[in-house]
Design a protein around this motif. Structure first.
Motif, PDB file in Angstrom:
ATOM      1  N   TRP A  17       0.843  -1.180   0.000  1.00  0.00           N
ATOM      2  CA  TRP A  17       0.000   0.000   0.000  1.00  0.00           C
ATOM      3  C   TRP A  17       0.889   1.244   0.000  1.00  0.00           C
ATOM      4  CZ3 TRP A  17      -0.836   4.248   3.110  1.00  0.00           C
ATOM      5  CH2 TRP A  17      -2.024   4.949   2.905  1.00  0.00           C
ATOM      6  N   GLU A 329      -2.874   7.751  -6.323  1.00  0.00           N
ATOM      7  CA  GLU A 329      -4.270   8.201  -6.289  1.00  0.00           C
ATOM      8  C   GLU A 329      -4.605   8.922  -4.981  1.00  0.00           C
ATOM      9  OE1 GLU A 329      -6.708   4.904  -7.666  1.00  0.00           O
ATOM     10  OE2 GLU A 329      -5.090   4.346  -9.013  1.00  0.00           O
ATOM     11  N   ASN A 330      -5.531   8.387  -4.190  1.00  0.00           N
ATOM     12  CA  ASN A 330      -5.989   9.125  -3.006  1.00  0.00           C
ATOM     13  C   ASN A 330      -5.208   8.798  -1.739  1.00  0.00           C
ATOM     14  OD1 ASN A 330      -6.925   6.633  -2.457  1.00  0.00           O
ATOM     15  ND2 ASN A 330      -9.082   7.191  -2.221  1.00  0.00           N
ATOM     16  N   ALA A 331      -3.972   8.356  -1.888  1.00  0.00           N
ATOM     17  CA  ALA A 331      -3.187   8.021  -0.696  1.00  0.00           C
ATOM     18  C   ALA A 331      -1.711   8.335  -0.886  1.00  0.00           C
ATOM     19  CB  ALA A 331      -3.367   6.551  -0.350  1.00  0.00           C
ATOM     20  N   LEU A 332      -1.115   8.780   0.201  1.00  0.00           N
ATOM     21  CA  LEU A 332       0.302   9.145   0.206  1.00  0.00           C
ATOM     22  C   LEU A 332       0.944   8.544   1.447  1.00  0.00           C
ATOM     23  CD1 LEU A 332       2.832  10.869  -0.477  1.00  0.00           C
ATOM     24  CD2 LEU A 332       1.676  12.810   0.614  1.00  0.00           C
ATOM     25  N   ILE A 350      -6.721   1.936   8.460  1.00  0.00           N
ATOM     26  CA  ILE A 350      -7.343   2.867   7.510  1.00  0.00           C
ATOM     27  C   ILE A 350      -8.708   2.346   7.080  1.00  0.00           C
ATOM     28  CG2 ILE A 350      -7.184   3.814   5.164  1.00  0.00           C
ATOM     29  CD1 ILE A 350      -4.114   3.844   5.590  1.00  0.00           C
ATOM     30  N   ARG A 353     -11.173   2.879   9.864  1.00  0.00           N
ATOM     31  CA  ARG A 353     -11.476   4.270  10.203  1.00  0.00           C
ATOM     32  C   ARG A 353     -12.054   5.065   9.046  1.00  0.00           C
ATOM     33  NH1 ARG A 353      -6.392   7.048  12.991  1.00  0.00           N
ATOM     34  NH2 ARG A 353      -7.687   8.874  12.593  1.00  0.00           N
ATOM     35  N   PHE A 354     -11.557   4.815   7.845  1.00  0.00           N
ATOM     36  CA  PHE A 354     -11.918   5.699   6.738  1.00  0.00           C
ATOM     37  C   PHE A 354     -12.610   4.987   5.579  1.00  0.00           C
ATOM     38  CE2 PHE A 354      -8.019   7.657   8.618  1.00  0.00           C
ATOM     39  CZ  PHE A 354      -8.654   8.751   9.192  1.00  0.00           C
ATOM     40  N   PHE A 358      -9.925   3.979   0.520  1.00  0.00           N
ATOM     41  CA  PHE A 358      -8.520   4.368   0.674  1.00  0.00           C
ATOM     42  C   PHE A 358      -7.563   3.171   0.721  1.00  0.00           C
ATOM     43  CE2 PHE A 358     -10.912   7.922   2.434  1.00  0.00           C
ATOM     44  CZ  PHE A 358     -10.357   8.968   1.714  1.00  0.00           C
TER      45      PHE A 358
ATOM     46  N   ILE B 298      -2.822   9.937   9.180  1.00  0.00           N
ATOM     47  CA  ILE B 298      -2.411   9.041  10.251  1.00  0.00           C
ATOM     48  C   ILE B 298      -0.928   9.305  10.445  1.00  0.00           C
ATOM     49  CG2 ILE B 298      -2.092   6.644  10.969  1.00  0.00           C
ATOM     50  CD1 ILE B 298      -4.527   5.850   9.489  1.00  0.00           C
ATOM     51  N   ASP B 312      -9.436  15.113  -1.649  1.00  0.00           N
ATOM     52  CA  ASP B 312      -9.653  14.231  -0.510  1.00  0.00           C
ATOM     53  C   ASP B 312      -8.646  13.093  -0.585  1.00  0.00           C
ATOM     54  OD1 ASP B 312     -10.810  13.145   1.750  1.00  0.00           O
ATOM     55  OD2 ASP B 312     -12.212  11.938   0.598  1.00  0.00           O
ATOM     56  N   LYS B 313      -7.792  13.015   0.397  1.00  0.00           N
ATOM     57  CA  LYS B 313      -6.680  12.074   0.318  1.00  0.00           C
ATOM     58  C   LYS B 313      -6.284  11.651   1.718  1.00  0.00           C
ATOM     59  CE  LYS B 313      -2.529  11.596  -2.443  1.00  0.00           C
ATOM     60  NZ  LYS B 313      -1.940  12.023  -3.720  1.00  0.00           N
ATOM     61  N   ILE B 314      -5.684  10.479   1.820  1.00  0.00           N
ATOM     62  CA  ILE B 314      -5.147  10.073   3.116  1.00  0.00           C
ATOM     63  C   ILE B 314      -3.622  10.147   3.063  1.00  0.00           C
ATOM     64  CG2 ILE B 314      -5.009   7.581   2.669  1.00  0.00           C
ATOM     65  CD1 ILE B 314      -6.123   7.318   5.615  1.00  0.00           C
ATOM     66  N   ILE B 315      -3.036  10.660   4.142  1.00  0.00           N
ATOM     67  CA  ILE B 315      -1.581  10.681   4.264  1.00  0.00           C
ATOM     68  C   ILE B 315      -1.206   9.840   5.483  1.00  0.00           C
ATOM     69  CG2 ILE B 315       0.476  12.087   4.637  1.00  0.00           C
ATOM     70  CD1 ILE B 315      -0.941  14.436   3.380  1.00  0.00           C
ATOM     71  N   VAL B 316      -0.323   8.892   5.266  1.00  0.00           N
ATOM     72  CA  VAL B 316       0.248   8.129   6.373  1.00  0.00           C
ATOM     73  C   VAL B 316       1.704   8.554   6.494  1.00  0.00           C
ATOM     74  CG1 VAL B 316       0.892   5.844   7.203  1.00  0.00           C
ATOM     75  CG2 VAL B 316      -1.298   6.168   6.036  1.00  0.00           C
TER      76      VAL B 316
END
Lengths: 359, 359
Positions: A17, A329-332, A350, A353-354, A358, B298, B312-316
């Motif tokens: 991921w 895409e929608n994750a970093l 994730i 929670r979301f 994601f 996170i 809209d994005k998630i950052i870890v």
């Protein structure tokens, strides 16, 4: 031509991921920007050795559309759809039954779909030699990679006695799955151990008889009436039976127990690409030890890090050492390489929670 | 009603890359996810005080389509298109001429389009009071913000003698643009200095006569035949004249030199949002001192950092301290907050190495 190939392509790849996603795991991704997914590269790699009608794909039913999209020339009847995730042993047992019903004399090479093999020619020669070896008797053969570092993420195979006629094929003395670092260092120094590549060769008969002997519970589950496998009745039988199988690996169910296991030692330019660290190690580094996948990077004061994006993108970074920077895409993800074993747990967090969008 | 507003919205905002882009600078962005851009918020903020037909926008000709898209009710004749970038002095001189031709008795509030003002009611009251002050004579008024820290990115205004009738309005003693940290600390401790907000009030007559006296070169350039401004001849005249103007700020051209400059001290919940650090400081922080803009985060072991995404994005993330993490379309910035002054130079480097599509 009774040589067959089984490609296992049902994995989730959550350690990768945010590139690998639940709805598009890593085997379906064009990881190196070559224009082909790891799965497509796997099919290309085996095609010189096995005719297309003898290539069988085993995957989770969720991925059927992706397989059809990426491999339009594979016939639908060559795609075996697992109704549940049960690791590699049930998958391999089913595929062996399916193939034995088509050809009782079949020999099979089983391949993961998401590994990297840089040396195609060596791969071809190794599989060709392996086929010849398992055609000669009831033998279970695994390809072993000469280790280059004390990696604790791989299974280790200890070599035993040599065999007649085949210099690179040896009896297996022991299997050790994911040793600790101390042990991995001892293994590396001894030169007796090889990494388990997850590439196996055997005849349908040999593996089915090994299941009967070493994993009778699984063998029993897949015991079907004579006109079931490779007939229209197969799907109904599998949909009912398969979910009852235990989720265990072929290594644990068979390879560690059987007494007719051999290892062919090979140098394939191989990586299981199981983790970001594996990808980092398998990729070319610049002078600062950084790896760039798919993106433009302006990095000052960054060292020993991997920068990867799933689309053409620029990354400007400063001061990162031993980091994964992975954008898809929608994750970093911006995470220490040394902590990457936590990634799969974060993905679980994730999701809860979301939501699944994601992951 | 002879109160007018000039909104300056031609800036590039390169210090806010990768959010701010050449083709969509920061004033056109919905910075806080409120559904409105900073420019739209600016128009909303002044609308209770100035009728819509008296709101004039001055921008670079490149941004005309963006202005029309974001402010469809503003009439085209109220949009002044600069044919070149020349900082604020020429922009303000042109706008004053344009308005004076419509209404020789006009008073004008000049606003930046890309600042943050949290206290709308205080803003209204301050501008209302400012209008009344400049309607009473030839006075140049700037709004001064009580400083809360020794910020070296702002201009500082030193207060002088008080004025009759207006407690919060004082004569200006001196201007100091972007002092060093030592000096900024002295300014802060003295309680005599205010940050220059870039919000100005004056009558059209006052500012034009100030140009004649303190910046005669600019005044001369914009000296046009009587039926030029606010007529169909204006565009041709400006397209020929404007590029010849020097690129200097109104502070440097007029405010630092004139002897009729006043400061109205205000508390507006103001930030110029000039840099990532300014946005970080203007935003609510969590217990770890982190700021989140538009994204899910996170973060473990991350402190005093800002995480911002344009979608809209998630950052870890793990282990980042004092960092900017800003992701927008085809660019990702991972940079120490303390080094943010380098960002504008990096943008220049990116443009030359990789082309305009990344800036």
């Amino acid at each position: 031509m009774n040589r067959y190939c089984v490609i296992m392509c049902g994995g989730v790849g959550s350690r990768f991921w945010p590139f690998s996603r639940t709805d598009r795991p890593k085997q379906f991704l064009d990881f190196f920007g070559t224009g082909k997914s790891l799965l497509q590269l796997t099919v290309d790699r085996i095609s010189p050795l096995v005719p297309p009608e003898n290539i069988i794909l085993v995957t989770n039913h969720l991925y059927e559309p992706l397989i059809r999209e990426q491999l339009p020339t594979i016939k639908p009847e060559n795609i075996l759809l697992e109704p549940a995730r049960r690791n590699t042993a049930p998958c391999i047992c089913w595929a062996a039954h399916h193939i034995a019903a088509l050809d009782p004399e079949a020999v099979i090479v089983t391949l993961p779909s998401d590994h990297l093999v840089l040396k195609e020619k060596a791969f071809e020669e190794a599989i060709e030699k392996g086929f010849r070896f398992v055609e000669q008797g009831e033998r279970l053969l695994t390809l072993g990679i000469t280790p280059t570092n004390p990696n604790t993420g791989y299974g280790y195979i200890q070599q035993g006695a040599p065999t007649d006629d085949y210099d690179e094929i040896l009896k297996v003395k022991s299997f050790t799955e994911k040793p600790n670092l101390e042990m991995a260092k001892v293994f590396l120094a001894s030169k007796e151990f090889f990494w388990n590549s997850g590439i196996f060769l055997w005849s349908a008969k040999s593996i089915l008889s090994a299941f009967e002997r070493y994993a009778p519970d699984i063998a029993h589950l897949f015991d079907a009436p004579a006109d079931t496998y490779s007939t229209p009745k197969e799907k109904e039988f599998i949909d009912k039976t398969f979910p009852n199988a235990p989720g265990i690996s072929i290594d644990y169910a068979i390879m560690e127990k059987a007494n007719n296991v051999y290892v062919e030692t090979v140098d394939l330019g191989w990586s299981d690409l199981g983790t970001w660290l594996a990808l980092y190690q398998a990729s070319p580094h610049n002078a600062d030890g950084n790896v760039t996948q798919n993106c433009k990077v302006i990095a000052s004061g960054c060292r020993d890090s991997i920068f990867a994006t799933s689309s053409d993108k620029i990354i400007v970074a400063e001061g990162l050492k031993d980091y994964i920077v992975a954008d898809s895409e929608n994750a970093l993800l911006i995470y220490p390489l040394s902590e990457e074993q936590k990634i799969r747990h974060i993905v679980t967090e994730i999701k809860s929670r979301f939501g699944e969008s994601f992951t």
